[in-house]
Motif scaffolding. Structure first.
Motif, PDB file in Angstrom:
ATOM      1  N   PRO A   1      -3.559  12.699  -3.316  1.00 54.06           N
ATOM      2  CA  PRO A   1      -3.260  12.434  -1.903  1.00 54.06           C
ATOM      3  C   PRO A   1      -3.735  11.066  -1.432  1.00 54.06           C
ATOM      4  O   PRO A   1      -4.759  10.537  -1.880  1.00 54.06           O
ATOM      5  N   GLY A   2      -2.966  10.506  -0.500  1.00 55.68           N
ATOM      6  CA  GLY A   2      -3.336   9.266   0.175  1.00 55.68           C
ATOM      7  C   GLY A   2      -3.150   9.440   1.668  1.00 55.68           C
ATOM      8  O   GLY A   2      -3.049  10.559   2.176  1.00 55.68           O
ATOM      9  N   ARG A   3      -3.074   8.321   2.394  1.00 51.03           N
ATOM     10  CA  ARG A   3      -2.873   8.416   3.838  1.00 51.03           C
ATOM     11  C   ARG A   3      -1.446   8.811   4.183  1.00 51.03           C
ATOM     12  O   ARG A   3      -1.219   9.569   5.127  1.00 51.03           O
ATOM     13  N   ALA A   4      -0.475   8.291   3.460  1.00 50.28           N
ATOM     14  CA  ALA A   4       0.916   8.667   3.720  1.00 50.28           C
ATOM     15  C   ALA A   4       1.090  10.159   3.453  1.00 50.28           C
ATOM     16  O   ALA A   4       0.647  10.669   2.422  1.00 50.28           O
ATOM     17  N   PRO A   5       1.714  10.893   4.370  1.00 42.65           N
ATOM     18  CA  PRO A   5       1.890  12.322   4.137  1.00 42.65           C
ATOM     19  C   PRO A   5       2.779  12.576   2.923  1.00 42.65           C
ATOM     20  O   PRO A   5       3.834  11.961   2.775  1.00 42.65           O
ATOM     21  N   ALA A   6       2.319  13.470   2.074  1.00 41.38           N
ATOM     22  CA  ALA A   6       3.095  13.883   0.904  1.00 41.38           C
ATOM     23  C   ALA A   6       3.475  15.341   1.072  1.00 41.38           C
ATOM     24  O   ALA A   6       2.641  16.173   1.454  1.00 41.38           O
ATOM     25  N   VAL A   7       4.737  15.643   0.814  1.00 41.08           N
ATOM     26  CA  VAL A   7       5.269  16.980   1.019  1.00 41.08           C
ATOM     27  C   VAL A   7       5.512  17.636  -0.332  1.00 41.08           C
ATOM     28  O   VAL A   7       6.167  17.061  -1.212  1.00 41.08           O
TER      29      VAL A   7
ATOM     30  N   ASP B   1       1.054  -0.622   5.034  1.00 45.86           N
ATOM     31  CA  ASP B   1       0.177  -1.612   5.676  1.00 45.86           C
ATOM     32  C   ASP B   1       0.861  -2.979   5.756  1.00 45.86           C
ATOM     33  O   ASP B   1       0.707  -3.706   6.741  1.00 45.86           O
ATOM     34  N   ALA B   2       1.612  -3.317   4.706  1.00 40.32           N
ATOM     35  CA  ALA B   2       2.231  -4.644   4.648  1.00 40.32           C
ATOM     36  C   ALA B   2       3.493  -4.741   5.497  1.00 40.32           C
ATOM     37  O   ALA B   2       3.796  -5.808   6.050  1.00 40.32           O
ATOM     38  N   THR B   3       4.246  -3.644   5.603  1.00 43.05           N
ATOM     39  CA  THR B   3       5.540  -3.696   6.286  1.00 43.05           C
ATOM     40  C   THR B   3       5.516  -3.048   7.668  1.00 43.05           C
ATOM     41  O   THR B   3       6.413  -3.317   8.488  1.00 43.05           O
ATOM     42  N   GLY B   4       4.553  -2.174   7.908  1.00 37.87           N
ATOM     43  CA  GLY B   4       4.525  -1.432   9.166  1.00 37.87           C
ATOM     44  C   GLY B   4       5.505  -0.278   9.208  1.00 37.87           C
ATOM     45  O   GLY B   4       5.652   0.379  10.248  1.00 37.87           O
TER      46      GLY B   4
ATOM     47  N   THR C   1      10.490   2.568  -6.226  1.00 39.29           N
ATOM     48  CA  THR C   1       9.136   2.015  -6.303  1.00 39.29           C
ATOM     49  C   THR C   1       8.876   1.140  -5.083  1.00 39.29           C
ATOM     50  O   THR C   1       9.816   0.671  -4.417  1.00 39.29           O
ATOM     51  N   PRO C   2       7.601   0.866  -4.769  1.00 42.87           N
ATOM     52  CA  PRO C   2       7.318  -0.049  -3.655  1.00 42.87           C
ATOM     53  C   PRO C   2       7.969  -1.413  -3.831  1.00 42.87           C
ATOM     54  O   PRO C   2       8.451  -2.006  -2.854  1.00 42.87           O
ATOM     55  N   ALA C   3       8.004  -1.910  -5.063  1.00 44.37           N
ATOM     56  CA  ALA C   3       8.623  -3.218  -5.298  1.00 44.37           C
ATOM     57  C   ALA C   3      10.119  -3.179  -4.983  1.00 44.37           C
ATOM     58  O   ALA C   3      10.664  -4.100  -4.350  1.00 44.37           O
ATOM     59  N   LEU C   4      10.810  -2.124  -5.425  1.00 48.94           N
ATOM     60  CA  LEU C   4      12.236  -2.007  -5.116  1.00 48.94           C
ATOM     61  C   LEU C   4      12.456  -1.848  -3.618  1.00 48.94           C
ATOM     62  O   LEU C   4      13.432  -2.379  -3.067  1.00 48.94           O
ATOM     63  N   ALA C   5      11.573  -1.098  -2.968  1.00 46.17           N
ATOM     64  CA  ALA C   5      11.720  -0.900  -1.526  1.00 46.17           C
ATOM     65  C   ALA C   5      11.590  -2.224  -0.780  1.00 46.17           C
ATOM     66  O   ALA C   5      12.353  -2.503   0.163  1.00 46.17           O
TER      67      ALA C   5
ATOM     68  N   PRO D   1      -1.495   5.299  -3.415  1.00 45.36           N
ATOM     69  CA  PRO D   1      -2.157   4.089  -2.895  1.00 45.36           C
ATOM     70  C   PRO D   1      -1.210   2.908  -2.742  1.00 45.36           C
ATOM     71  O   PRO D   1      -1.335   2.126  -1.780  1.00 45.36           O
ATOM     72  N   GLU D   2      -0.265   2.767  -3.665  1.00 41.25           N
ATOM     73  CA  GLU D   2       0.687   1.661  -3.556  1.00 41.25           C
ATOM     74  C   GLU D   2       1.601   1.831  -2.343  1.00 41.25           C
ATOM     75  O   GLU D   2       1.978   0.848  -1.692  1.00 41.25           O
ATOM     76  N   TRP D   3       1.957   3.069  -2.046  1.00 41.60           N
ATOM     77  CA  TRP D   3       2.788   3.295  -0.860  1.00 41.60           C
ATOM     78  C   TRP D   3       1.985   3.116   0.419  1.00 41.60           C
ATOM     79  O   TRP D   3       2.531   2.680   1.448  1.00 41.60           O
TER      80      TRP D   3
END
Length: 393
Positions: free
Chosen positions: A201-207, A182-185, A144-148, A175-177
């Motif tokens: 879909p979001g901005r981050a590419p999903a495969v 955005d927060a970490t770069g 999860t984003p929090a764990l990351a 969206p959370e990713w």
């Protein structure tokens, strides 16, 4: 623990005896043939033939030929995207490699969950990155984003990319990713291999993988989706020897193009997708109704079409449950058999402690899930699982 749960497993094949002490008699209703855990079913030749005829007429077999472009358009429309926001490539692994190489070209660490298929860290390695294994969240079955964010505090070096993984087709919080990047770069590439139906879909590419074992399968192919059209254009360029709109290479690329005959299968698969999708969901709903009180399914199971029925239970290991079900003629598979840091191929790679990944690997088992699985077969599997776990003893 349910009454008799642990004892039931230890009985072994006596569970299935037609008579005698401890026997369930379930084998009296056993199907004529064993039930396979996975038996892919692509569109029949009759459904594909009209597309093959178009290939014969055009004599275009590769290099963004007409059927590939049509497949790209229809896949994009299915996700509410523009054609420029989706790329089709030769495999899901190639898609991961292309996206990672594009977003993290200078090497470094690639954060990946330890509990995933080997293709995830393998793609990171071939993209010039070093897989760095971290743990998953028990409830999400995923990184999860929090764990990351928490893991970044213990990173053994610069982190160049993060690859969250959809567990068995579960939805990924795109969206959370996006917020995480955005927060970490740090670039994010989402491994949504089995999550075509659930993907938002979001901005981050999903495969996404279109392998034959997936809910929407074509044999072997991959899809990259992103609302960032410029990024998708770069993926297509890198997957075409660095060529884009001319015969002059703009970047160093590979041959990741999709063949026209594969696109023919894909278009036929899309023709039958509405019916096939409902069948996958119906099968999942029947499993959830039958054993949902005994096992845990991946998040969102039966809400979206997936081609696997993967369960965790707190009473037996996957190995024990699988052994008992195999004795009753039921095929099983530990799809992600071990946490990746336990694979010899990844020995010595950096990692954080991953107790949840190891627990998931030990407790997770795939049950039969095929497109033509009958109600009777599902009910037979459900009855067998309930007997092994002691619910009906």
């Amino acid at each position: 623990m349910l009454p008799g749960g642990a004892a039931a497993v230890k009985h072994g094949r006596n569970l299935w005896s037609d008579s005698g002490a401890g026997g369930s008699g379930l084998l009296l209703n056993r199907p004529a043939a064993s039930i396979p855990v996975c038996r892919p079913l692509l569109p029949p030749a009759a459904s594909i033939s009209r597309y093959i005829e178009r290939i014969d007429e055009s004599r275009r077999y590769a290099n963004f030929a007409p059927l590939v472009l049509e497949l790209k358009r229809r896949l994009a429309e299915a996700k509410g995207l523009q054609e420029t926001q989706l790329a089709v490539v030769s495999s899901g692994t190639q898609a991961l490699m292309l996206a990672l190489r594009l977003l993290a070209p200078n090497g470094g660490l690639c954060m990946v969950p330890s509990w995933t298929f080997a293709a995830t860290p393998g793609a990171a390695h071939w993209a010039g990155l070093t897989p760095w294994f971290v743990d998953i969240d028990r409830d999400a079955w995923a990184l999860t984003p929090a764990l990351a964010r928490e893991a970044l505090r213990s990173a053994p070096g610069p982190v160049s990319a993060v690859v969250p993984v959809s567990p068995f087709g579960a939805a990924v919080p795109c969206p959370e990713w996006d917020d995480f990047r955005d927060a970490t770069g740090i670039p994010v590439v989402i491994d949504a291999a089995a999550a075509w139906d659930a993907l938002e879909p979001g901005r981050a590419p999903a495969v996404v993988s279109l392998h034959a074992t997936k809910a929407l399968g074509v044999g072997e192919a991959g899809v990259v989706v992103s609302t960032d059209a410029a990024l998708i254009a770069q993926v297509e360029e890198r997957g075409n020897f660095g060529l884009y709109g001319s015969r002059i290479s703009q970047s160093i690329g590979i041959n990741g193009k999709l063949a026209e005959h594969t696109a023919a299968v894909g278009l036929a698969a899309l023709d039958e997708w509405p019916t096939r999708r409902l069948r996958w969901i119906d099968n999942a709903c029947r499993y959830r109704a039958g054993i949902g009180d005994l096992v845990t399914f991946p998040p969102g199971f039966a809400e979206h079409a997936v081609a696997t029925c993967v369960v965790q239970n707190p009473w037996t290991t996957a190995e024990e449950l699988g052994r008992e079900l195999e004795a009753a003629g039921i095929g099983t598979l530990r799809w992600w058999q071990e946490a990746c840091h336990r694979h010899p191929a990844f020995a010595g790679m950096p990692r954080l402690p991953a107790p949840e990944s190891e627990r998931a690997a030990a407790m997770t088992l795939g049950l039969p899930m095929t497109p033509d699985l009958s109600i009777a077969d599902i009910d037979y599997v459900v009855d067998a699982v309930r007997i092994v776990l002691g619910a009906d003893r």
